[in-house]
Design a protein around this motif. Sequence first.
Motif, PDB file in Angstrom:
ATOM      1  N   HIS A 121      -9.706   8.887  28.556  1.00 29.73           N
ATOM      2  CA  HIS A 121      -8.418   9.962  28.452  1.00 29.73           C
ATOM      3  C   HIS A 121      -7.388   9.175  29.647  1.00 29.73           C
ATOM      4  CE1 HIS A 121     -10.565  12.764  26.285  1.00 29.73           C
ATOM      5  NE2 HIS A 121     -11.371  13.061  26.981  1.00 29.73           N
ATOM      6  N   SER A 122      -7.466   7.835  29.780  1.00 26.72           N
ATOM      7  CA  SER A 122      -6.720   7.144  30.691  1.00 26.72           C
ATOM      8  C   SER A 122      -5.135   7.370  30.417  1.00 26.72           C
ATOM      9  CB  SER A 122      -7.210   5.699  31.135  1.00 26.72           C
ATOM     10  OG  SER A 122      -7.173   5.169  29.670  1.00 26.72           O
ATOM     11  N   PRO A 138      -3.782  13.407  40.932  1.00 22.82           N
ATOM     12  CA  PRO A 138      -4.513  12.620  40.153  1.00 22.82           C
ATOM     13  C   PRO A 138      -5.962  13.062  39.841  1.00 22.82           C
ATOM     14  CG  PRO A 138      -2.907  11.254  41.147  1.00 22.82           C
ATOM     15  CD  PRO A 138      -3.128  12.522  41.772  1.00 22.82           C
ATOM     16  N   GLU A 139      -6.563  13.195  41.144  1.00 22.92           N
ATOM     17  CA  GLU A 139      -8.048  13.634  41.066  1.00 22.92           C
ATOM     18  C   GLU A 139      -8.314  14.927  40.220  1.00 22.92           C
ATOM     19  OE1 GLU A 139      -7.281  10.879  44.103  1.00 22.92           O
ATOM     20  OE2 GLU A 139      -6.138  12.790  43.555  1.00 22.92           O
ATOM     21  N   TYR A 140      -7.277  16.003  40.570  1.00 22.77           N
ATOM     22  CA  TYR A 140      -7.372  17.203  39.822  1.00 22.77           C
ATOM     23  C   TYR A 140      -7.361  17.083  38.244  1.00 22.77           C
ATOM     24  CZ  TYR A 140      -7.270  22.382  39.216  1.00 22.77           C
ATOM     25  OH  TYR A 140      -7.332  23.629  39.095  1.00 22.77           O
ATOM     26  N   ILE A 141      -6.368  16.405  37.676  1.00 18.99           N
ATOM     27  CA  ILE A 141      -5.917  16.125  36.607  1.00 18.99           C
ATOM     28  C   ILE A 141      -7.706  15.426  35.542  1.00 18.99           C
ATOM     29  CG2 ILE A 141      -4.938  14.608  34.692  1.00 18.99           C
ATOM     30  CD1 ILE A 141      -2.388  15.308  36.566  1.00 18.99           C
ATOM     31  N   ARG A 142      -7.974  14.564  36.490  1.00 17.16           N
ATOM     32  CA  ARG A 142      -9.188  13.784  36.079  1.00 17.16           C
ATOM     33  C   ARG A 142     -10.339  14.771  35.841  1.00 17.16           C
ATOM     34  NH1 ARG A 142      -7.325   9.007  38.512  1.00 17.16           N
ATOM     35  NH2 ARG A 142      -7.993   9.570  40.492  1.00 17.16           N
ATOM     36  N   ALA A 143     -10.384  15.667  36.879  1.00 11.94           N
ATOM     37  CA  ALA A 143     -11.367  16.617  36.911  1.00 11.94           C
ATOM     38  C   ALA A 143     -11.339  17.874  35.572  1.00 11.94           C
ATOM     39  CB  ALA A 143     -11.453  17.353  38.041  1.00 11.94           C
ATOM     40  N   THR A 144     -10.167  17.987  35.353  1.00 13.24           N
ATOM     41  CA  THR A 144      -9.977  19.038  34.333  1.00 13.24           C
ATOM     42  C   THR A 144     -10.608  18.314  32.753  1.00 13.24           C
ATOM     43  OG1 THR A 144      -7.514  18.236  33.801  1.00 13.24           O
ATOM     44  CG2 THR A 144      -8.072  19.822  35.432  1.00 13.24           C
ATOM     45  N   LEU A 145     -10.357  16.932  32.647  1.00 15.18           N
ATOM     46  CA  LEU A 145     -10.679  16.282  31.559  1.00 15.18           C
ATOM     47  C   LEU A 145     -12.297  15.706  31.379  1.00 15.18           C
ATOM     48  CD1 LEU A 145      -7.614  14.534  30.799  1.00 15.18           C
ATOM     49  CD2 LEU A 145      -8.333  16.482  29.769  1.00 15.18           C
ATOM     50  N   ALA A 146     -13.024  16.132  32.685  1.00 12.45           N
ATOM     51  CA  ALA A 146     -14.194  15.301  33.067  1.00 12.45           C
ATOM     52  C   ALA A 146     -15.203  15.742  32.011  1.00 12.45           C
ATOM     53  CB  ALA A 146     -15.002  15.622  34.368  1.00 12.45           C
ATOM     54  N   ASN A 147     -15.201  16.973  31.233  1.00 12.89           N
ATOM     55  CA  ASN A 147     -16.166  17.321  30.388  1.00 12.89           C
ATOM     56  C   ASN A 147     -15.832  17.001  28.805  1.00 12.89           C
ATOM     57  OD1 ASN A 147     -17.866  18.600  32.215  1.00 12.89           O
ATOM     58  ND2 ASN A 147     -16.749  20.036  32.509  1.00 12.89           N
ATOM     59  N   LYS A 186      -6.747  13.708  17.288  1.00 12.92           N
ATOM     60  CA  LYS A 186      -5.483  13.199  17.509  1.00 12.92           C
ATOM     61  C   LYS A 186      -4.983  12.255  18.651  1.00 12.92           C
ATOM     62  CE  LYS A 186      -3.387  16.499  14.299  1.00 12.92           C
ATOM     63  NZ  LYS A 186      -2.233  17.842  14.233  1.00 12.92           N
ATOM     64  N   GLY A 187      -5.711  12.721  19.684  1.00  9.71           N
ATOM     65  CA  GLY A 187      -5.417  11.985  20.878  1.00  9.71           C
ATOM     66  C   GLY A 187      -4.685  12.805  21.948  1.00  9.71           C
ATOM     67  N   LEU A 188      -5.368  13.153  22.962  1.00 10.67           N
ATOM     68  CA  LEU A 188      -4.649  14.137  23.922  1.00 10.67           C
ATOM     69  C   LEU A 188      -3.321  13.487  24.455  1.00 10.67           C
ATOM     70  CD1 LEU A 188      -7.675  15.433  26.076  1.00 10.67           C
ATOM     71  CD2 LEU A 188      -6.370  16.466  24.179  1.00 10.67           C
ATOM     72  N   GLU A 189      -3.200  12.272  24.406  1.00 11.82           N
ATOM     73  CA  GLU A 189      -1.892  11.852  25.042  1.00 11.82           C
ATOM     74  C   GLU A 189      -0.838  12.173  24.156  1.00 11.82           C
ATOM     75  OE1 GLU A 189      -3.704   8.934  22.212  1.00 11.82           O
ATOM     76  OE2 GLU A 189      -4.254   9.948  24.030  1.00 11.82           O
ATOM     77  N   LYS A 190      -1.064  12.329  22.746  1.00 14.03           N
ATOM     78  CA  LYS A 190       0.012  13.135  21.902  1.00 14.03           C
ATOM     79  C   LYS A 190       0.700  14.039  22.160  1.00 14.03           C
ATOM     80  CE  LYS A 190      -1.169   9.941  18.006  1.00 14.03           C
ATOM     81  NZ  LYS A 190      -1.740  10.091  16.488  1.00 14.03           N
ATOM     82  N   LYS A 191      -0.338  15.119  22.479  1.00 11.82           N
ATOM     83  CA  LYS A 191      -0.017  16.465  22.872  1.00 11.82           C
ATOM     84  C   LYS A 191       1.086  16.246  24.285  1.00 11.82           C
ATOM     85  CE  LYS A 191       0.026  20.831  23.522  1.00 11.82           C
ATOM     86  NZ  LYS A 191       0.936  21.591  22.634  1.00 11.82           N
ATOM     87  N   GLN A 192       0.702  15.358  25.395  1.00 18.21           N
ATOM     88  CA  GLN A 192       1.459  15.229  26.455  1.00 18.21           C
ATOM     89  C   GLN A 192       2.876  14.719  26.166  1.00 18.21           C
ATOM     90  OE1 GLN A 192       0.267  16.142  29.453  1.00 18.21           O
ATOM     91  NE2 GLN A 192      -1.439  16.945  28.228  1.00 18.21           N
ATOM     92  N   SER A 193       2.968  13.916  25.238  1.00 16.05           N
ATOM     93  CA  SER A 193       4.177  13.533  24.556  1.00 16.05           C
ATOM     94  C   SER A 193       5.183  14.753  23.949  1.00 16.05           C
ATOM     95  CB  SER A 193       4.191  12.447  23.588  1.00 16.05           C
ATOM     96  OG  SER A 193       3.555  11.370  24.021  1.00 16.05           O
TER      97      SER A 193
END
Length: 276
Positions: A144-145, A130-139, A96-103
Amino acid sequence: MTLDPDQLGQSKADLAETLRTLRRRAGLSGVRLAQRCNMSQSKISKIETGKTVPTLVDVERILRALDAPAGLIAEVGALTRIANTEWQDFRSMRRKGLEKKQSELADLERMSAEFRFFLPTIITSLLSTPEYIRATLANVPGDHSQAISRKLDRQSVLYDASKRFTFLLTEQAVRWPLLPRPAMAMQIDRLVSVSRLPSVRLGVLPLAGHVPLTPLNVFTVYDRSLATVETSTGVMVLKDARDVESYLAEFSSYEAHALWGDAARIRLEEWAQLFR
């Protein structure tokens, strides 16, 4: 009780039908049952049609009014707890898109006033660089911008003076080397900085010492009405009052063993220094 995620959607309809059938077998009208339960007739109607999911307390009141045997009360009670549980699997969220979960999370944070985060394995995005957040989604495959942007946008809620946040992190969560050493030091520095916000209370559980408890999962309690429990494959959303109270009690147990305030900041600064 075994929780089968496939049951969660159907259980609400099953619970409504079960309660409606039991009332009819008892020979009571909705109005008469409402009087016995000290509930409104409209509430009984909404429960029996599945428009409202009753709490475990509501169901126990109804079953007592119907003179249900103890075995039936236990059986329907188990069904009620399933009906008050929502399962959100990560694969569906990604489709569905991870941005929807953030909303969705932003809406929940907007509607709630008091938050308790227990973080035994990872730092929540509300506290992340921001670096830590990007790392949690790296895999996680895909772009995921937007999700990263919304995670960062959500951090503004920490500056809302009407809300209260309590974050409790284990040493493992803080020191897990998700990033290169300089970036990890910056991440821990951010924890120290956020801990000084008026709306934030941040504690740490060091590995040294004796903690006679066994944490299993990341969980968050919103006010006293809802708890979310994260696993490696998804999130359970618990709305039953007894489940929520259980997590509040567990959180309180961990609180008693944690460092807070200046003591927590001193320990965090020591851990940051180890990465420098």
